[in-house]
Design an enzyme around this catalytic site. Structure first.
Site, PDB file in Angstrom:
ATOM      1  N   GLU A 157       0.981  -1.225  -0.049  1.00 56.52           N
ATOM      2  CA  GLU A 157       0.158   0.260  -0.219  1.00 56.52           C
ATOM      3  C   GLU A 157       1.254   0.982   0.049  1.00 56.52           C
ATOM      4  O   GLU A 157       0.567   2.390   0.808  1.00 56.52           O
ATOM      5  CB  GLU A 157      -0.850   0.388   1.063  1.00 56.52           C
ATOM      6  CG  GLU A 157      -1.921  -1.209   1.240  1.00 56.52           C
ATOM      7  CD  GLU A 157      -3.209  -1.377   2.519  1.00 56.52           C
ATOM      8  OE1 GLU A 157      -3.102  -0.183   2.972  1.00 56.52           O
ATOM      9  OE2 GLU A 157      -2.920  -2.684   2.281  1.00 56.52           O
ATOM     10  N   ASN A 199       1.834  -5.001  -3.388  1.00 56.26           N
ATOM     11  CA  ASN A 199       0.791  -5.290  -2.664  1.00 56.26           C
ATOM     12  C   ASN A 199      -0.373  -4.491  -2.981  1.00 56.26           C
ATOM     13  O   ASN A 199      -0.230  -3.447  -1.996  1.00 56.26           O
ATOM     14  CB  ASN A 199       0.393  -6.114  -1.854  1.00 56.26           C
ATOM     15  CG  ASN A 199      -0.713  -7.079  -1.618  1.00 56.26           C
ATOM     16  OD1 ASN A 199      -1.731  -7.415  -1.915  1.00 56.26           O
ATOM     17  ND2 ASN A 199      -1.650  -7.181  -0.056  1.00 56.26           N
ATOM     18  N   HIS A 235     -10.613  -5.937  -2.218  1.00 54.75           N
ATOM     19  CA  HIS A 235     -11.593  -5.557  -1.046  1.00 54.75           C
ATOM     20  C   HIS A 235     -12.620  -4.844  -2.010  1.00 54.75           C
ATOM     21  O   HIS A 235     -12.861  -3.303  -2.176  1.00 54.75           O
ATOM     22  CB  HIS A 235     -10.911  -5.015   0.143  1.00 54.75           C
ATOM     23  CG  HIS A 235     -10.160  -5.161   0.380  1.00 54.75           C
ATOM     24  ND1 HIS A 235     -10.598  -6.664   1.616  1.00 54.75           N
ATOM     25  CD2 HIS A 235      -9.004  -5.391   0.846  1.00 54.75           C
ATOM     26  CE1 HIS A 235      -9.500  -7.183   2.068  1.00 54.75           C
ATOM     27  NE2 HIS A 235      -7.983  -6.311   2.210  1.00 54.75           N
ATOM     28  N   GLU A 262      -6.359 -10.226  -1.505  1.00 54.28           N
ATOM     29  CA  GLU A 262      -7.386 -10.617   0.428  1.00 54.28           C
ATOM     30  C   GLU A 262      -8.505 -10.460  -0.474  1.00 54.28           C
ATOM     31  O   GLU A 262      -9.468  -9.551   0.393  1.00 54.28           O
ATOM     32  CB  GLU A 262      -7.196  -9.169   0.257  1.00 54.28           C
ATOM     33  CG  GLU A 262      -5.271  -9.312   1.085  1.00 54.28           C
ATOM     34  CD  GLU A 262      -5.004  -7.694   1.998  1.00 54.28           C
ATOM     35  OE1 GLU A 262      -5.064  -6.691   2.747  1.00 54.28           O
ATOM     36  OE2 GLU A 262      -3.890  -7.595   1.557  1.00 54.28           O
ATOM     37  N   ASP A 264     -11.995 -10.262  -0.640  1.00 52.53           N
ATOM     38  CA  ASP A 264     -13.654 -10.106  -0.368  1.00 52.53           C
ATOM     39  C   ASP A 264     -15.237  -9.179  -0.832  1.00 52.53           C
ATOM     40  O   ASP A 264     -14.183  -7.989  -1.073  1.00 52.53           O
ATOM     41  CB  ASP A 264     -13.325  -9.877   1.594  1.00 52.53           C
ATOM     42  CG  ASP A 264     -13.021  -8.980   1.439  1.00 52.53           C
ATOM     43  OD1 ASP A 264     -12.342  -7.651   1.080  1.00 52.53           O
ATOM     44  OD2 ASP A 264     -12.543  -8.559   2.937  1.00 52.53           O
TER      45      ASP A 264
HETATM   46  O1  9MR Z   1      -7.744  -7.528   8.670  1.00 55.31           O
HETATM   47  C1  9MR Z   1      -6.972  -7.395   9.116  1.00 55.31           C
HETATM   48  C2  9MR Z   1      -7.156  -6.531  10.560  1.00 55.31           C
HETATM   49  O2  9MR Z   1      -7.134  -7.746  10.986  1.00 55.31           O
HETATM   50  C3  9MR Z   1      -6.074  -5.304  10.913  1.00 55.31           C
HETATM   51  O3  9MR Z   1      -6.736  -4.935  11.988  1.00 55.31           O
HETATM   52  C4  9MR Z   1      -5.971  -4.222   9.644  1.00 55.31           C
HETATM   53  C5  9MR Z   1      -4.384  -3.563  10.376  1.00 55.31           C
HETATM   54  O4  9MR Z   1      -4.573  -1.926   9.890  1.00 55.31           O
HETATM   55  O5  9MR Z   1      -5.149  -5.197   9.041  1.00 55.31           O
HETATM   56  C6  9MR Z   1      -6.306  -6.114   8.406  1.00 55.31           C
HETATM   57  O6  9MR Z   1      -5.907  -6.607   7.306  1.00 55.31           O
HETATM   58  C7  9MR Z   1      -4.783  -4.959   6.314  1.00 55.31           C
HETATM   59  C8  9MR Z   1      -4.204  -5.801   5.176  1.00 55.31           C
HETATM   60  O7  9MR Z   1      -2.942  -5.935   6.174  1.00 55.31           O
HETATM   61  C9  9MR Z   1      -3.718  -5.422   4.547  1.00 55.31           C
HETATM   62  N1  9MR Z   1      -4.706  -4.813   3.820  1.00 55.31           N
HETATM   63  C10 9MR Z   1      -6.125  -3.979   3.495  1.00 55.31           C
HETATM   64  C11 9MR Z   1      -6.229  -5.183   5.219  1.00 55.31           C
HETATM   65  C12 9MR Z   1      -7.460  -4.878   5.807  1.00 55.31           C
HETATM   66  O8  9MR Z   1      -7.823  -4.025   6.297  1.00 55.31           O
END
Ligand code: 9MR
Length: 444
Positions: A157, A199, A235, A262, A264
């Site tokens: 990101e 990513n 997402h 990722e 969903d």
């Molecule tokens: O799903 C993850 C959540 O449990 C965490 O609290 C969060 C913290 O920022 O990160 C979420 O996963 C993220 C991923 O690492 C990167 N892309 C976006 C995902 C959803 O926020």
């Protein structure tokens, strides 16, 4: 004549075995799990998971039954693995890896560097202190898991939303624009066997942000910065961008793999269709090598209340699950072999080429490894015989003259110099059946 009873039995048994194996070969059964059906197309189907969930029996039943790849949702992030500078904790990451290994699943690593979920000590650093802490983090974590990770999200990101394709401002970005390539080089040195991915999210079609990333990947490939894959997080909301597949294809055409990392999809009338369309788009691009959903059940999701996954809170398969499974099964089965053909070992000053095929009905991709002999080479060309009826449709990391019959591939500007004993790779995609005649390799 009396035939001994034992001999009669064994003759009958052999007969049954032969009949059984013929029956197995002759029947292409649709696979009944996501992992198995994806595997028939040469891909993986993965899920985000967490070591703390490993005691949840209904959860583990689904995880173990359905998926052949896992990624830690949080367990390998910077705050989790280096809570104090130079003090590393790999307990949960190790548990995840060992569970995956015991079940024959591959592991995606997520994520070596990210502006979010940094430990507080890193948030307090800047400039060269942060740069060296970040690169040390990449090196230590990738070294710890060396040989166990299929693909690493090396950088996560780093591009801005609505920024016209520009980088996101962050403490890492402020250490200099080259922080991403420095991270990729450190990751390659630490774990040469892992595929290295960039990513990001909001990259689910051709838009300014995905184009910014596309330009970075193209630049990295032209300058030899080690990058192997792009992760499209996906997402998704209630609609799918009409350029979703085209976007995957344009990255693939740069010579990198694409992974849906990722996935969903917000619950709604279109949920099953969108899941199926994403799956179909990945299957349509040879270099789209796998799909990961971001959690097992709706109740495991970070998107509370949106029910964006394939299983409901009770672990029941949703319509979206069936849509994905049917789509995967419609995409296969394909040839489950990777035949390789090599030219003979090179004389001094020469080179050798090895072709590895990933074939499916009607097409293939070929990965070609060019290896220098006992002397460095400056330029190479590889001759391949493309079987009649088929043609080369795209090439990466090389240029080709001709597309059918005898096709010659030559190095491009950045991969002609190969040190003694060293190697470089290029690839091409074709229609029909893949080449099986021994390739030739010529240096210079
Ligand atoms: O799903 C993850 C959540 O449990 C965490 O609290 C969060 C913290 O920022 O990160 C979420 O996963 C993220 C991923 O690492 C990167 N892309 C976006 C995902 C959803 O926020």
């Amino acid at each position: 004549m009396r035939i001994p009873r034992l001999a009669l039995l064994s003759t009958a048994t052999v007969g049954v075995l032969v009949a059984a194996s013929i029956a197995v070969i002759g029947t292409a059964e649709a696979a009944t799990t996501l992992g198995a059906s994806a595997a028939q197309t040469g891909r993986y189907f993965g899920v985000a998971t967490a070591a703390f969930k490993f005691t949840d029996t209904p959860y583990m039943t689904i995880l173990n039954r359905e998926f052949n790849s896992v990624v830690p949702e949080n367990d390998m992030k910077w705050d989790a693995t280096e809570p104090q500078q130079g003090r590393f904790t790999f307990t949960n990451g190790d548990r995840l890896v060992s569970h995956a290994q015991s079940r024959g699943m591959t592991v995606r690593g997520h994520a070596l560097l990210w502006h979010a979920q940094q430990p507080s000590w890193a948030q307090g650093l800047s400039g060269s202190a942060l740069r060296s802490a970040a690169i040390n983090h990449v090196t230590q974590v990738a070294t710890h898991f060396r040989g166990k990770i299929h693909s690493w999200d090396v950088v996560n990101e780093a591009f801005a939303d609505g920024g016209g394709g520009a980088r996101r401002d962050s403490n890492l970005q402020r250490t200099g624009n080259d922080w991403i390539e420095a991270a990729f080089r450190a990751a390659r040195a630490a774990d040469p066997g892992a595929k290295l991915c960039y990513n990001d999210y909001n990259t689910d079609g051709i838009n300014a942000k995905s184009t910014g990333i596309y330009n970075m990947v193209r630049d990295f490939k032209s300058r030899g910065v080690p990058i192997d894959c792009v992760g499209l997080q996906s997402h998704l909301g209630t609609t799918l961008d009409s350029t979703y597949q085209q976007n995957i294809q344009r990255f693939a055409d740069l010579g990198v793999d694409v992974q849906i990392t990722e996935l969903d999809v917000q619950q709604g009338a279109n949920q099953a269709n969108i899941f199926a369309s994403v799956t179909r788009a990945c299957l349509a691009v040879a270099r789209c090598t796998g799909i990961t959903v971001w959690g097992v059940r709706d109740s495991d999701s970070w998107r509370t209340g949106q029910n964006p996954l394939l299983f409901d809170a009770n672990g029941n398969k949703k319509a979206a699950y069936t849509a994905v499974l049917n789509t995967l099964n419609a995409g296969g089965p394909t040839t489950p072999t990777s035949p390789t053909t090599s030219s003979p070992p090179p004389a001094s000053g020469g080179c050798t080429a090895q072709v590895t095929l990933n074939s499916w009905t009607g097409g293939y991709t070929a990965t070609v490894r060019v290896t220098a002999g006992s002397a460095a080479i400056s330029g190479w060309s590889v001759g391949v015989t493309v079987p009649s009826g088929g043609a080369v449709t795209s090439t990466w990391n090389a240029g080709n003259s001709g597309t059918s019959g005898q096709v010659t591939f030559r190095n491009v500007s950045y991969n002609g110099q190969v040190p003694a004993g060293g190697s470089t790779e290029f690839g091409f995609q074709g229609t029909g059946t893949g080449p099986t005649v021994t390739p030739s390799c010529t240096a210079g």
